[in-house]
Scaffold this active site. Structure first.
Site, PDB file in Angstrom:
ATOM      1  N   TYR A  48       1.254  -1.863   0.375  1.00 27.74           N
ATOM      2  CA  TYR A  48       0.502  -0.379  -0.264  1.00 27.74           C
ATOM      3  C   TYR A  48       0.520   1.111  -0.154  1.00 27.74           C
ATOM      4  CZ  TYR A  48      -4.075  -3.314   1.251  1.00 27.74           C
ATOM      5  OH  TYR A  48      -4.599  -4.095   1.473  1.00 27.74           O
ATOM      6  N   HIS A 107       0.087 -11.601   1.874  1.00 29.19           N
ATOM      7  CA  HIS A 107      -0.459 -10.955   0.370  1.00 29.19           C
ATOM      8  C   HIS A 107      -1.683 -11.537  -0.416  1.00 29.19           C
ATOM      9  CE1 HIS A 107      -1.010  -6.486   0.011  1.00 29.19           C
ATOM     10  NE2 HIS A 107      -2.427  -7.200  -0.756  1.00 29.19           N
TER      11      HIS A 107
END
Ligand code: NAP
Length: 283
Positions: A48, A107
């Site tokens: 992110y 992830h």
């Protein structure tokens, strides 16, 4: 705050704050607002690009570390991933300004998955992350990971919202002791979710918005949820969801919205797999 106890005894809030797609320059303010609104579970990721800003907000909050639950995520690593994973974890920790995280998630189910997982198991044993888990694992991948490793993931963070409810998978994960966590609980507003007539109608019974109905529906199913908003008033609205209970009839009505399909990425689509699996972070 309602909590759940993970398969290793760690206690995790049922509702938190996600920071995906919040630009780094806006993240410190957003996280500070979220902490002021009462959120204690923060969900970020190396991918992110805003871990540092999350760390700044934590540092300036004055909230005791033990009252916070911080999740970050490992991006896809090349084989052999043992050293790469540790390096990536240390980078995240440094950016966050912390000496441990509460939950470290793989992830994506791509790259050197087994090397990544074994390195994460080591980090967990050393106490550098209190729990480890995965994200975006479909049942086939999750079961194989469980069968072939020592530590069963504490959490699987997967796309879950009224249009993709994951009911059967929820039951399977529960059977294996894996806590279901939703990402994209609002489907990022797709399918005109915030104007959905069925959800709006349910909300009228309690004076609650569509967003609040969705969050209560998720948490009533014991699904951890991490809504994202950059607006303080929405953060407060999204936090105010535990003073009402949906009836069995309302839960059954909401179940009819399920399409059984992703609105985002199909992790079985070869083109999507190639796109995600090849991506590497700069740092
Ligand atoms: P989301 O929470 O489903 O939706 C966020 C959107 O809803 C934003 O556009 C936000 O706008 C709007 N919104 C928030 N509260 C609202 C309200 N009360 N009324 C009306 N609109 C509202 O989307 P998400 O960020 O994709 O998912 C949540 C978190 O899950 C992420 O932040 C991230 O931490 C995690 N996630 C993980 C993965 C993964 O692969 N593991 C993937 C995606 C997301 P404003 O910001 O303008 O309010």
């Amino acid at each position: 705050m309602k909590t759940v106890t993970l398969n290793n005894g760690v206690v995790m809030p049922l509702l938190g704050f996600g920071v995906y797609q919040i630009p780094a320059e806006d993240t410190e303010r957003a996280v500070s607002d979220a902490l002021a609104a009462g959120y204690r579970l923060l969900d970020t990721a190396a991918a992110y690009g805003n871990e540092e800003a999350v760390g700044h907000a934590i540092a300036s909050s004055g909230i005791p570390r033990g009252d916070l639950f911080v999740t970050t995520k490992l991006w896809v690593q090349d084989a052999p991933a043992q050293d790469n994973t540790r390096r990536a974890f240390e980078t995240s920790l440094t950016k966050l300004g912390l000496d441990h995280v509460d939950l470290y998630l793989m992830h994506q189910p791509f790259g050197d998955v087994y090397g990544q997982w074994r390195a994460m198991e080591a980090l967990n044993r050393e106490g550098l992350t209190r729990a480890i888990g995965v994200a975006n694992f479909y049942p086939d991948r999750l079961i194989d990971l469980i069968v072939n490793n020592e530590i069963t993931p504490a959490v699987n963070q997967i796309e879950t919202h009224p249009f993709f409810q994951r009911t059967d998978y929820h039951a399977l994960m529960r059977e294996h002791g894996v806590q279901h966590q939703s990402w994209g609980g609002f489907a990022e507003g797709k399918n005109d979710l915030f104007a959905n007539p069925l959800l709006a109608d349910v909300g009228k019974d309690y004076g609650k918005s569509v967003a609040q109905v969705v969050l209560r529906w998720l948490t009533q199913r014991d699904v951890i949820t991490i809504p994202k908003s950059v607006r303080a008033e929405r953060m407060a609205e999204n936090f105010d969801v535990f003073d009402f209970d949906l009836t069995d009839e309302q839960m059954a009505e909401i179940a009819t919205l399920d399409t059984g399909r992703s609105l985002f990425f199909d992790h079985h689509d070869p083109e999507i797999v190639a796109w995600l699996a090849k991506r590497r972070l700069d740092a």
